[in-house]
Design a protein around this motif. Structure first.
Motif, short mmCIF file in Angstrom:
data_model
loop_
_atom_site.label_atom_id
_atom_site.label_comp_id
_atom_site.label_asym_id
_atom_site.label_seq_id
_atom_site.Cartn_x
_atom_site.Cartn_y
_atom_site.Cartn_z
N ASP A 204 0.87 -1.26 0.03
CA ASP A 204 0.05 0.02 0.05
C ASP A 204 0.97 1.24 0.00
OD1 ASP A 204 -2.25 -1.63 0.07
OD2 ASP A 204 -2.56 -1.35 2.25
N ASP A 205 2.07 1.23 0.88
CA ASP A 205 2.83 2.43 0.71
C ASP A 205 4.02 2.17 -0.34
OD1 ASP A 205 4.20 0.20 1.96
OD2 ASP A 205 5.07 1.48 3.63
N GLY B 213 2.04 5.25 -3.50
CA GLY B 213 0.98 4.50 -3.10
C GLY B 213 0.67 3.28 -3.74
N GLY B 214 0.16 2.28 -3.31
CA GLY B 214 -0.07 0.86 -4.00
C GLY B 214 -0.84 1.27 -5.34
N GLU B 215 -2.00 2.10 -5.26
CA GLU B 215 -2.75 2.14 -6.45
C GLU B 215 -2.00 3.00 -7.50
OE1 GLU B 215 -6.59 3.79 -5.80
OE2 GLU B 215 -7.05 2.67 -3.97
N ARG C 290 5.64 -8.26 -0.64
CA ARG C 290 5.25 -7.11 -1.27
C ARG C 290 6.34 -6.09 -1.73
NH1 ARG C 290 -0.58 -6.76 -1.37
NH2 ARG C 290 -1.38 -8.37 0.01
#
Length: 121
Positions: free
Chosen positions: A33-34, A51-53, A110
């Motif tokens: 996510d970060d 950010g992950g997105e 991740r």
């Protein structure tokens, strides 16, 4: 350390497969996510995505582009750091290819950080 290195290798292999096979779906659960990406371009500093997105969107765009051929070379794994050289090709001429390297930091299965660098004249 051996388990950490094996986990890093596994994530790196799935990451590379997403680009080799043009399958962005392989990236979905690989990005923290970060996560932060520092792209290789545009020169001189590239673009930073946070950010992950944002990271997933960028990599999905590249992985899904069938006009690009991504060929990973032999990577080095140093704990949670993967040093991944690669060749990117988008045509048949000598000027239609680029060599570079990604430095990927992987924690907890991740990707948390990625920096891309390319050879330039």
């Amino acid at each position: 350390m051996a388990a950490e290195t094996a986990g890093t290798r596994e994530v790196l292999d799935r990451y590379n497969d997403a680009f080799r096979l043009h399958d962005p779906g392989l990236l979905t659960d690989l990005i923290a996510d970060d996560c932060v990406i520092e792209d290789s371009g545009p020169a001189p500093d590239g673009v930073r995505r946070e950010g992950g997105e944002a990271c997933l969107a960028r990599w999905s765009e590249l992985a899904g582009n069938r006009a690009l051929r991504f060929t990973p070379e032999r990577a080095e794994i140093h704990g949670d750091l993967a040093v991944q050289p690669w060749v990117l090709t988008w045509g048949d001429g000598d000027e239609d290819r680029l060599r570079g390297v990604n430095l990927l930091r992987i924690r907890g299965g991740r990707i948390v950080e990625a920096r891309g660098y390319v050879k330039a004249s």
